[in-house]
Write a protein that holds these residues in place. Structure first.
Motif, short mmCIF file in Angstrom:
data_model
loop_
_atom_site.label_atom_id
_atom_site.label_comp_id
_atom_site.label_asym_id
_atom_site.label_seq_id
_atom_site.Cartn_x
_atom_site.Cartn_y
_atom_site.Cartn_z
N ARG A 15 0.84 -1.19 0.00
CA ARG A 15 0.00 0.00 0.00
C ARG A 15 0.88 1.24 0.00
NH1 ARG A 15 -3.63 -0.21 4.99
NH2 ARG A 15 -3.39 2.02 5.33
N ALA A 16 0.35 2.27 -0.61
CA ALA A 16 0.98 3.59 -0.55
C ALA A 16 0.06 4.48 0.26
CB ALA A 16 1.20 4.14 -1.95
N GLU A 17 0.47 4.80 1.46
CA GLU A 17 -0.34 5.66 2.32
C GLU A 17 -0.06 7.11 1.97
OE1 GLU A 17 -0.17 4.49 6.53
OE2 GLU A 17 0.87 2.69 5.85
N ILE A 18 -1.12 7.85 1.68
CA ILE A 18 -1.01 9.24 1.25
C ILE A 18 -1.59 10.13 2.35
CG2 ILE A 18 -1.50 10.90 -0.56
CD1 ILE A 18 0.15 8.42 -1.47
N ASP A 19 -0.75 10.92 2.97
CA ASP A 19 -1.15 11.79 4.07
C ASP A 19 -1.56 13.15 3.52
OD1 ASP A 19 -1.43 13.35 6.33
OD2 ASP A 19 0.46 12.73 7.25
N LEU A 20 -2.86 13.33 3.31
CA LEU A 20 -3.36 14.59 2.75
C LEU A 20 -3.20 15.74 3.74
CD1 LEU A 20 -6.56 13.35 0.89
CD2 LEU A 20 -4.30 13.84 -0.07
N GLY A 21 -3.15 15.43 5.02
CA GLY A 21 -2.87 16.47 6.00
C GLY A 21 -1.47 17.04 5.81
N ALA A 22 -0.51 16.16 5.53
CA ALA A 22 0.85 16.62 5.25
C ALA A 22 0.88 17.44 3.96
CB ALA A 22 1.80 15.43 5.15
N LEU A 23 0.13 17.02 2.96
CA LEU A 23 0.10 17.79 1.71
C LEU A 23 -0.44 19.19 1.94
CD1 LEU A 23 -0.80 16.54 -1.80
CD2 LEU A 23 -1.80 18.66 -0.98
N ARG A 24 -1.53 19.27 2.69
CA ARG A 24 -2.08 20.61 2.96
C ARG A 24 -1.08 21.46 3.74
NH1 ARG A 24 -6.88 17.59 3.38
NH2 ARG A 24 -6.55 17.24 5.60
N ALA A 25 -0.38 20.86 4.69
CA ALA A 25 0.63 21.61 5.45
C ALA A 25 1.76 22.08 4.54
CB ALA A 25 1.18 20.74 6.58
N ASN A 26 2.15 21.24 3.58
CA ASN A 26 3.19 21.65 2.63
C ASN A 26 2.73 22.83 1.79
OD1 ASN A 26 4.81 19.50 3.50
ND2 ASN A 26 4.09 18.14 1.88
N VAL A 27 1.49 22.78 1.33
CA VAL A 27 0.97 23.90 0.53
C VAL A 27 0.97 25.18 1.36
CG1 VAL A 27 -1.10 24.82 -0.60
CG2 VAL A 27 -0.36 22.47 -1.05
N ARG A 28 0.55 25.08 2.61
CA ARG A 28 0.55 26.29 3.46
C ARG A 28 1.96 26.80 3.70
NH1 ARG A 28 -3.94 23.45 5.93
NH2 ARG A 28 -2.52 22.40 7.38
N ALA A 29 2.92 25.88 3.88
CA ALA A 29 4.30 26.30 4.08
C ALA A 29 4.86 26.98 2.83
CB ALA A 29 5.16 25.08 4.45
N LEU A 30 4.52 26.46 1.68
CA LEU A 30 4.98 27.07 0.43
C LEU A 30 4.32 28.42 0.21
CD1 LEU A 30 4.91 23.81 -1.67
CD2 LEU A 30 6.97 25.16 -1.22
N ARG A 31 3.02 28.51 0.53
CA ARG A 31 2.33 29.80 0.42
C ARG A 31 3.02 30.85 1.30
NH1 ARG A 31 0.95 32.12 -1.92
NH2 ARG A 31 -0.91 33.24 -1.31
N ALA A 32 3.39 30.46 2.53
CA ALA A 32 4.05 31.39 3.43
C ALA A 32 5.42 31.80 2.89
CB ALA A 32 4.19 30.76 4.81
N ARG A 33 6.11 30.86 2.24
CA ARG A 33 7.45 31.17 1.74
C ARG A 33 7.41 32.15 0.58
NH1 ARG A 33 12.73 29.08 1.78
NH2 ARG A 33 12.14 27.61 3.42
N VAL A 34 6.44 31.99 -0.34
CA VAL A 34 6.42 32.88 -1.50
C VAL A 34 5.81 34.24 -1.16
CG1 VAL A 34 6.35 30.96 -3.10
CG2 VAL A 34 4.20 32.01 -2.39
N GLY A 35 5.01 34.30 -0.09
CA GLY A 35 4.55 35.57 0.41
C GLY A 35 3.36 36.16 -0.31
N VAL A 36 2.93 37.31 0.19
CA VAL A 36 1.77 38.02 -0.34
C VAL A 36 2.11 38.56 -1.73
CG1 VAL A 36 0.20 39.97 0.02
CG2 VAL A 36 1.01 38.64 1.97
N GLY A 37 1.14 38.48 -2.63
CA GLY A 37 1.33 39.02 -3.97
C GLY A 37 1.78 38.01 -5.00
N THR A 38 2.14 36.81 -4.54
CA THR A 38 2.54 35.75 -5.46
C THR A 38 1.62 34.56 -5.25
OG1 THR A 38 4.86 36.44 -5.45
CG2 THR A 38 4.39 34.19 -6.18
N ALA A 39 0.99 34.11 -6.31
CA ALA A 39 0.08 32.97 -6.22
C ALA A 39 0.87 31.66 -6.29
CB ALA A 39 -0.94 33.03 -7.35
N LEU A 40 0.23 30.58 -5.84
CA LEU A 40 0.86 29.26 -5.84
C LEU A 40 0.08 28.33 -6.75
CD1 LEU A 40 3.00 27.32 -4.46
CD2 LEU A 40 1.12 26.65 -2.96
N MET A 41 0.80 27.65 -7.64
CA MET A 41 0.23 26.58 -8.45
C MET A 41 0.73 25.25 -7.89
SD MET A 41 0.85 25.58 -12.48
CE MET A 41 0.02 27.02 -13.15
#
Length: 399
Positions: A15-41
């Motif tokens: 099985r491949a266990e996929i932690d969607l909570g970790a994915l959401r945390a990664n997206v939030r961390a990346l959003r914080a890194r790129v900052g206001v004014g830059t969108a995230l894809m």
């Protein structure tokens, strides 16, 4: 009347266990890194790098990713068919691809050459509505994208099509070749070319919503490349784009996939016993072997034969001998485990297990490939779902 006895489902062999909570945390961390004014894809191409495209796309949206990205139009259209809305870009088009379907699905579609512009204009004429397109510049990667010498022709033709109401130019973009190599001179050189090509297009009258060149590596380490949008691919899944740049933990990211299997057989063999095809491994002493039911048919790289790490019975083991299509063997030494015991190939690494990067090192490749190549025979099992994602069918096998 025949009475049937209900048999509970057996545990999966792997099985491949996929932690969607970790994915959401990664997206939030990346959003914080790129900052206001830059969108995230969040890039979800190739079945979200093997993690399951639809559940991961939904989780990324929930965590604040303003855009999603795919390579092929078929991937993007599958997201739309699954009810995933919002801005969605795809970039790997070939002649005859479903441009009209893309228009009607409100995709942002990349155009790198005149043939593509002609096809999308014709599709827009048939659809009776304008296409959203983004012009891609080849600033030095030498792959897809329009060469600087051909840029004036493409820009002029796109503006003419926009004047006719056939297209709307929503973006100008490019892609780095070596952003995963800190300080490489090509990074600054490509940025200079991108600035020049964007400036030319804007001077001619293009008014893009977004300009973007940064991939995961640049998003994490080249802030001057962020422009209006960054494209986070492998970083979304908690994997560092390059060991030279830093580990996942260095960037505040957590790997999302844990790959494991149930040990299928445990047996004692004498010293000098050959193991697997070609007997590239001979037991150095009387020992206990464990059989792990995963192989290159599941995406385990055969190049890691004799080197791939596995956590079994609380200790790291190495693949003994060749990895076969469906299975491989580990030498447990004097330890023993019961059949059905977990064999963890990789995960976040904080519970003693190897990581995808450890397997990449063993196979002389990159961690991107390790997770992306895990095949459909391995079920994806999701955790950390929100009520919304679960209600929309985010659990179960990979989508």
């Amino acid at each position: 009347m025949t009475h049937r006895t209900h048999t509970p489902p057996s545990p999966p062999r792997a099985r491949a266990e996929i932690d969607l909570g970790a994915l959401r945390a990664n997206v939030r961390a990346l959003r914080a890194r790129v900052g206001v004014g830059t969108a995230l894809m969040a890039v979800v191409k190739s079945d979200a790098y093997g993690h399951g495209m639809v559940p991961c796309a939904r989780a990324a949206r929930e965590a604040g990713a303003e855009w999603l990205g795919t390579a092929t139009p078929q991937e993007a259209l599958a997201l739309r068919a699954a009810g995933v809305g919002g801005r969605l870009m795809c970039w790997l088009w070939t002649p005859g691809d479903p441009w009209r379907d893309g228009i009607e699905a409100e995709l942002d579609m990349s155009v790198s050459a005149m043939w593509a512009l002609r096809e999308v204009v014709e599709a827009a004429r048939e659809a009776g509505r304008p296409a959203r397109i983004q012009l891609k510049a080849d600033t030095g990667l030498g792959r897809n994208g329009c060469q600087p010498a051909d840029w004036p022709e493409l820009v002029a033709a796109a503006l003419a099509a926009q004047e006719e109401g056939r297209v709307t130019v929503t973006g100008l973009w490019s892609h780095f070749a070596r952003a995963d190599e800190p300080g490489h001179p090509s990074i600054a050189a490509q940025l200079d070319v991108f600035h020049e090509m964007v400036a030319y297009a804007e001077k001619q009258g293009v008014e893009p919503e977004v300009r973007h060149i940064a991939n995961s590596a640049a998003a994490l380490t080249v802030p001057e490349s962020h422009f209006d949008l960054v494209r986070a691919g492998v970083a979304t899944y908690g994997i560092s784009p390059s060991p030279e740049l830093g580990t996942s933990r260095d960037f505040g990211l957590r790997p999302v996939m844990t790959l494991s299997a149930s040990v299928a057989l445990v047996k004692q063999v004498p010293a000098g016993h050959g193991v697997s095809y070609g007997h590239q491994y001979l037991t150095p002493q009387e020992t206990i072997l464990g059989l792990v039911p995963l192989g290159y048919g599941d995406g385990i790289p055969r190049h890691a034969s004799g080197r791939g790490p596995v956590l079994v019975g609380g200790a790291w083991r190495r693949v003994a001998g060749r990895i076969a299509m469906d299975q491989f063997v580990v030498d447990l030494g004097h330890d023993t485990v019961e059949p059905g015991a977990p064999a963890v190939l990789f995960g976040p690494g904080d519970r003693g297990e190897p990581t995808a990067q450890d397997w990449a090192d063993a196979a002389d490749t990159i961690a991107y490939e390790i997770v992306t190549r895990i095949g459909p025979r391995v079920p994806r099992v999701y955790s950390g779902e929100t009520a919304e994602n679960s209600a929309l069918g985010g659990t179960g096998a990979s989508e």
